[in-house]
Design a protein around this motif. Structure first.
Motif, short mmCIF file in Angstrom:
data_model
loop_
_atom_site.label_atom_id
_atom_site.label_comp_id
_atom_site.label_asym_id
_atom_site.label_seq_id
_atom_site.Cartn_x
_atom_site.Cartn_y
_atom_site.Cartn_z
N ASN A 58 0.82 -1.22 0.00
CA ASN A 58 0.00 0.00 0.00
C ASN A 58 0.85 1.26 0.00
OD1 ASN A 58 -2.32 -1.50 -0.02
ND2 ASN A 58 -2.68 -1.32 2.17
N LYS B 258 -2.55 6.12 -5.16
CA LYS B 258 -3.83 6.19 -4.46
C LYS B 258 -4.98 6.37 -5.43
CE LYS B 258 -1.58 5.80 -0.70
NZ LYS B 258 -0.89 4.55 -0.72
N PRO C 164 -11.95 7.59 -3.40
CA PRO C 164 -11.76 6.90 -2.12
C PRO C 164 -13.03 6.19 -1.67
CG PRO C 164 -11.92 9.25 -1.80
CD PRO C 164 -11.90 9.03 -3.28
#
Length: 174
Positions: A129, A134, A138
């Motif tokens: 991670n 990213k 989200p």
């Protein structure tokens, strides 16, 4: 017999907790409406027997450019945990939920004890991670999702027991 655990740093007390030993599992009856759903859609609650089909939305992990494969050595396990890991991996290979791999990527495994005494197979992806690009979308905040459920009538005792059966196998990785 209850157990008291105190967390210390140097001579300071940072925290105290009391662990209550309880071997009783309280089981409440499942409401009829839930029983009807279980009977109406039995395939949803069965153990998976193969990898999911290829879909346009298969999951892929994008790493930062130039990142070498993440290969973390396994943790040290007790013989009991090593046997449990071997048994679970063998079972998942046998049922077709996972396949053998020669990938240069590797992440260590953790075993977490569930309420019913069985072991939950967890993979520690923290190192992977840390080098992952990213996601621009989200995941929703859990508190917001729970706020949306405000006023919903359900029994926490049986809903908390619903265990997504090896849900990590439901999304195929590219």
């Amino acid at each position: 017999m209850d157990q008291v655990i105190q967390l210390h740093k140097n001579n300071e007390l940072w925290g105290t907790t009391v662990l209550e030993n309880s071997t009783e599992l309280s089981v409440l009856p499942i409401p009829d409406s839930v029983t009807q759903l279980l009977q109406q859609f039995p395939s949803i609650f069965q153990e998976p027997t193969s990898l999911p089909p290829t879909r346009p939305s298969d999951h892929a992990i994008t790493l930062f450019p130039g990142t070498p494969p993440v290969n973390t050595r396994p943790y040290r396990y007790s013989p009991l945990q090593k046997d449990e890991i071997d048994q679970q991996v063998t079972e998942m290979l046998k049922t077709g939920v996972i396949t053998a791999s020669v990938s240069p990527f590797a992440s260590p495994v953790l075993l977490v004890k569930k309420k019913d005494g069985q072991w939950r197979f967890c993979i520690d992806y923290r190192r992977l991670n840390s080098v992952t690009v990213k996601n621009k979308f989200p995941m929703p905040i859990v508190d917001e999702l729970l706020d949306e459920l405000a006023g919903t009538k359900f029994s926490p005792s049986w809903t908390s027991e619903v265990d997504t059966i090896r849900s990590e196998c439901r999304s195929k990785m590219r």
